[in-house]
Every structure is written in structure tokens, then in C-alpha cells.
Scaffold this active site. Structure first.
Site, PDB file in Angstrom:
ATOM      1  N   SER A   1     -34.298  -3.241  60.230  1.00  0.00           N
ATOM      2  CA  SER A   1     -35.304  -3.284  58.655  1.00  0.00           C
ATOM      3  C   SER A   1     -34.453  -3.471  57.100  1.00  0.00           C
ATOM      4  CB  SER A   1     -35.385  -1.377  59.256  1.00  0.00           C
ATOM      5  OG  SER A   1     -34.068  -0.689  58.497  1.00  0.00           O
ATOM      6  N   LYS A   2     -35.090  -3.258  57.381  1.00  0.00           N
ATOM      7  CA  LYS A   2     -34.784  -2.733  55.583  1.00  0.00           C
ATOM      8  C   LYS A   2     -34.201  -2.278  54.492  1.00  0.00           C
ATOM      9  CE  LYS A   2     -37.125  -2.746  50.364  1.00  0.00           C
ATOM     10  NZ  LYS A   2     -35.971  -2.480  50.387  1.00  0.00           N
ATOM     11  N   ARG A   3     -34.771  -0.805  55.731  1.00  0.00           N
ATOM     12  CA  ARG A   3     -33.314   0.097  54.996  1.00  0.00           C
ATOM     13  C   ARG A   3     -32.477  -0.163  55.234  1.00  0.00           C
ATOM     14  NH1 ARG A   3     -35.578   4.315  57.616  1.00  0.00           N
ATOM     15  NH2 ARG A   3     -37.741   3.209  57.741  1.00  0.00           N
TER      16      ARG A   3
ATOM     17  N   GLY B   1     -30.319  -3.084  55.631  1.00  0.00           N
ATOM     18  CA  GLY B   1     -30.139  -4.105  54.924  1.00  0.00           C
ATOM     19  C   GLY B   1     -29.543  -3.158  53.778  1.00  0.00           C
ATOM     20  N   ASP B   2     -30.567  -2.328  53.234  1.00  0.00           N
ATOM     21  CA  ASP B   2     -29.960  -1.558  51.740  1.00  0.00           C
ATOM     22  C   ASP B   2     -28.665  -0.452  52.038  1.00  0.00           C
ATOM     23  OD1 ASP B   2     -32.302  -2.595  50.936  1.00  0.00           O
ATOM     24  OD2 ASP B   2     -33.189  -0.861  51.089  1.00  0.00           O
TER      25      ASP B   2
END
Ligand code: GLU
Length: 508
Positions: A263-265, A267-268
Site C-alpha cells: 500500500s501507499k502507507r 511506501g511512506d
């Protein structure tokens, strides 16, 4: 095999996740491998999830990685239009066809009524399904008289058209990756196919368009596998079974830790992009990083993505697009999810940067220089790249590893000064300065030879002299070999830096 026609059919609901890019890539490789056609269709029937800018983003992303379409929303083609909202008149007739042959029905339950049913089920720890078990107790054309249904429709009442899932049947999906997937029809629900706003839902539009656009293979993410039995039924109900595409559901891209979908999370949290290009959320203004802007080469990006789920059956890891096309086969796509590995992504990029010609590297570095307002001769930029690019992992490293060539040091690393600066250093530097001034062949080999014999003749320490020189040339203890730095900087600039440092530290 029938003519291969595959499609990438994203919904413009936001930026394209790298999992989506991989789906597009596999479709492209499959199309090219089989000399077929690849088309881009935009599935935007769910207007509530529409995000402005997403369609352009998708097109630009695929262009960046070198995927070309034969037909599509942006280039047209024999089956245009390729955007579902531009095809809205097409779908109603098929919904009517299903109503007529008894495989679909009108339902008039309001969202509030359905919500209540869902909540009631929840309190009993059950899940409500509009389907074979419940539909005969609900407000629809199966339970109401024809006159009542007609009256409801004429009064403009809210309605939906639902598919009538058969009871007690095993529905079989043949999947090119998973083999035979069977589902008990009693577990399926009567999905909505069409709404009174005049728009079809994803399921109807997707099947109708795949049929009309003569799609031969549906290659898509695993998250669509649960929808496949319904799609198989729709092909049957519409009388298109013999033209049904073959299905291939791709495994998920997993978090680096391996559990759950990437998920994008993630990546962050772990500091890597999950989108191909940078994306600015049109509502919040939030910026998500992209592979392109972070400094990845598209060749490295696709090479890395291609191997997340597919394997060539050999040890080979480096594949350019034409080699991927040659080697790709759906049979070699795995069933289980692939862990995303941000370090491996960097490894690929490092490899592809190393493979670039000096001319190409110089163009990339010059772009950064221009952005910084630094204007220098291209020949100089090339020389710099030839001695600094080896260690660059991401494109910005070309600058990070070479900035001292374009900007003389303003400050010197205090620790290095403490370690190497001696009272006699200014005099030593002046001597080396004189020596360098006399050299006519300013190649790194010659400089190296001259400095080394000077060190030898004067019984000096190699580390002491080289580290001091490096300090005054770059400001610290980094950079390529000292002789290479001197050679690339050129005689004049090298002497200036040496004199400046000697004077500045005279008092130490
Ligand atoms: N519109 C769907 C998506 O956004 C397409 C699924 C499919 O390829 O059938 O992924």
C-alpha cells in the site's frame, strides 16, 4: 489461437499503483509476444469515485515506461469510444436483453431498506446477501406483479437491475494461472448491473465492452478473481459463451515484509514510491512521490516490475523491453504474491545507470545543473560523469557525487582538517602546486605518476599527502581518485583550490 486482443482497463480513481502498472506491462508483453493488439479502456462508470487528472496520469505513466497502445481512449481506434462514460447508450440494451430472458430483474429496495437489512444481519452475526436465499422476500420484479413493476418504473422510482444468480450450481472459471476455479453459486449475490441513473456498473460494462471490443484474454489483478464467476455467467446469459475471453488473474504485489497487499502507507513508512510518477491529490494537495521524479530510469523500473510475479525459468535478471517480450509467458506467472523489495529496485537502477553512455549520463546531469542555474561546457560534464557515475544509484546521485566539480568548496570538513592539517601543510601544498603547474600532460595517469614520485623522493606519507589534497580539492574525504579529480578540474581550477586552502589555513 484467436487473434490476441488484450486491454488495460483502469478506473480513473486516483494515481496508478505500481501493481496496476505491472498489470499493464504484462498485458503489453503478452500482446507483443503474440503479435496482437493492446488497448486502453477507461472504466469510469462509478462517477462517485472519479478523480480529475487520473486519466491523464495513467496515460503519462504508461508512456514513461515505454508501453505503446494500438487503440485507446487517447488515440482512438476501430472500437471507439474507449471511455465507458462516452459509451453509456450502449449498455442499456444488454440489461434489457437480460431482463427479457429472465436472467436479470428490477429491484426497488431503497438504500435505507437495504441498510436496515444489513444491520439486522450484523446483529445476528450474519452477512446480508441480496441473492438466491433472500430475493423472494424483497421488493423486486420477481415478487411484485407486472402492473406494479410497470407503475414503479413509470413513476420514475429509484430502481436497479440485478443479475439473477442460479441456485445450487457450481460455476467454473478456467484461469490460465490458477487452473480451474470453482465456486458454489449459492455463495454469490445478485450484483447490481444497471442503475436508474442510466449507467451500468463495472460488471456489466466490463463484460459488454470486452465482448464488443473482441478481447481474447482478460489479464488483470487477483482482486478481480471473485468477480470472474459472475462474468462467466454474464457471458452465458448474453449468449456469448463461445466468444468469452480467457482469464488470467495476476498475483498480488505484497508488502516488503510479505504480509498483505503493498500500500501507499508502506511506501511512506519505508521511504519508497508506490506510484510511477509523482501525484498531487487534487483535493488535499498532498504529494505522493513517483519513481520518475525519485530518479529511476524507466528501463530499470519495468525490469524490476516484470520479475515481480513472473520468472523466466533461468537465472537471468536483466531484461530490456524487447527481451521481456521475447521471454514472457503467462504460464510462468506464479500463483502466489510477490514481495516488493525496495532495495532490489535500487539494484536494478544502479545497474541501468552503469550501462548508460557518458553522453547520456551527461544529458541527465546537465538537466540537474540547468535546474540549479549552473551553466558549463558539455565536454566538462561528460568528463565529470566519466569519473563519478559509477556509484550513482538514482539519477540525483549524479549531482550528489559530483557537485564539488561545479562548486569549489566553501567549507572544509572539520574532522578531516583536524586529522591531516599540519603546520607544514601550506608549504607542502605550495610545492605540489608548483609541481602541477609544470605538468603539460594533465591526464590522471600522468598526474598520479608525478605526485607519487614526489611523495617517494621526499619520503612523505602517501595517505597524508593524498588526503590533504583531496580535502582542499573537494572539502572533505569523498570523491573519486585524487588524480582523476585534478585531471577533470583542470590545471587552473586545481591550482586555485590548492592556493586558496593553503592561504586560508596558513595560521593553523
Ligand atoms: N476497472 C477495473 C480496474 O480498475 C478493471 C478490472 C478488469 O481488468 O477487468 O482495475
Amino acid at each position: 489461437m484467436r487473434e490476441v486482443r488484450v486491454r488495460f482497463a483502469p478506473s480513473p480513481t486516483g494515481p496508478l499503483h505500481i501493481g496496476g502498472v505491472r498489470t499493464a506491462l504484462y498485458n503489453y508483453l503478452f500482446a507483443k509476444k503474440h503479435k496482437g493488439k493492446f488497448l486502453l479502456r477507461i472504466e469510469d462508470t462509478d462517477q462517485t469515485r472519479f478523480v480529475p487528472g487520473a486519466e491523464d496520469y495513467i496515460i503519462e505513466s504508461l508512456k514513461w515506461i515505454g508501453i505503446h497502445f494500438d487503440e485507446g481512449v487517447h488515440i482512438g481506434g476501430p472500437f471507439a469510444p474507449y471511455r465507458q462514460s462516452d459509451r453509456r447508450e450502449i449498455y442499456h440494451q444488454y440489461a434489457l436483453q437480460l431482463l427479457k430472458n429472465g436472467t436479470a430483474y428490477y429491484a426497488f429496495d431503497t438504500p435505507e431498506e437495504l441498510d436496515r437489512l444489513r444491520k439486522d444481519s450484523e446483529t445476528r452475526k450474519e452477512t446480508f446477501q441480496y441473492g438466491p436465499q433472500t430475493r423472494l422476500g424483497l421488493k423486486n420484479s420477481l415478487t411484485m406483479s407486472e402492473t406494479d413493476v410497470k407503475a414503479m418504473l413509470e413513476s420514475g422510482e429509484h430502481y436497479v437491475i440485478r443479475v439473477k444468480i442460479p441456485e445450487n450450481e457450481t460455476i467454473v472459471v478456467q484461469d490460465l494461472i490458477r487452473g480451474e476455479v470453482s465456486v458454489d453459486s449459492n455463495l454469490l449475490d445478485d450484483k447490481v448491473l444497471f442503475k436508474s441513473d442510466g449507467l451500468p456498473t463495472y460488471h456489466l460494462a466490463n463484460v459488454v465492452d470486452d465482448y464488443l471490443m473482441k478481447i481474447s484474454h482478460v489479464i488483470r489483478g487477483e482482486e478481480w478473481l471473485p468477480s470472474a464467476p459472475l462474468h462467466v455467467l454474464l457471458y452465458r446469459y448474453l449468449g456469448w459463451e463461445t466468444e468469452m475471453p480467457e482469464f488470467a488473474h495476476l498475483p498480488l504485489l505484497l508488502k516488503p515484509e510479505g504480509n498483505g497487499k503493498l500500500s501507499k502507507r508502506d511506501g511512506d513508512r519505508l521511504g519508497f514510491p508506490v506510484f510511477p510518477l509523482q501525484w498531487t491529490d487534487p483535493k488535499t494537495g498532498d504529494i505522493s512521490s513517483g519513481y520518475r521524479e525519485t530518479g529511476y530510469l524507466p528501463e530499470a523500473f519495468i525490469n524490476m516490475l516484470a520479475l515481480l510475479g513472473w520468472n523466466p525459468g533461468t537465472e537471468q535478471e536483466i531484461f530490456r523491453m524487447d527481451q521481456l517480450i521475447e521471454a514472457f509467458s503467462i504460464e510462468r506467472v506464479g500463483k502466489s504474491g510477490s514481495k516488493f523489495d525496495p532495495e532490489k529496485a535500487k539494484w536494478f537502477n544502479h545497474h541501468y545507470i552503469k550501462m548508460l553512455s557518458v553522453d547520456h549520463l551527461a544529458l541527465l546531469l546537465n538537466k540537474i545543473l540547468t535546474e540549479k542555474g549552473i551553466e558549463v561546457d558539455m565536454e566538462f560534464v561528460k568528463k565529470v560523469c566519466s569519473v563519478t557515475s559509477e556509484r550513482a544509484v538514482l539519477i540525483p546521485d549524479l549531482w550528489e557525487h559530483s557537485s564539488f566539480f561545479f562548486q569549489a568548496p566553501k567549507v572544509y570538513d572539520e574532522k578531516v582538517v583536524q586529522k591531516f592539517w599540519k603546520p607544514e601543510t601550506p608549504a607542502l601544498l605550495e610545492k605540489i602546486g608548483l609541481l602541477l603547474r609544470e605538468i603539460s600532460d594533465f591526464s590522471s595517469e600522468n598526474i598520479d605518476a608525478v605526485i607519487k614520485s614526489f611523495i617517494f623522493e621526499n619520503s612523505l606519507g602517501m595517505g597524508q599527502v593524498m588526503n590533504t589534497l583531496r580535502l582542499v580539492l573537494v572539502g572533505g574525504s569523498f570523491g573519486p581518485g585524487v588524480a582523476s579529480i585534478l585531471s577533470v578540474l583542470g590545471k587552473q581550477e586545481s591550482l586555485q583550490r590548492i592556493h586558496k586552502a593553503a592561504n586560508q589555513f596558513m595560521q593553523l
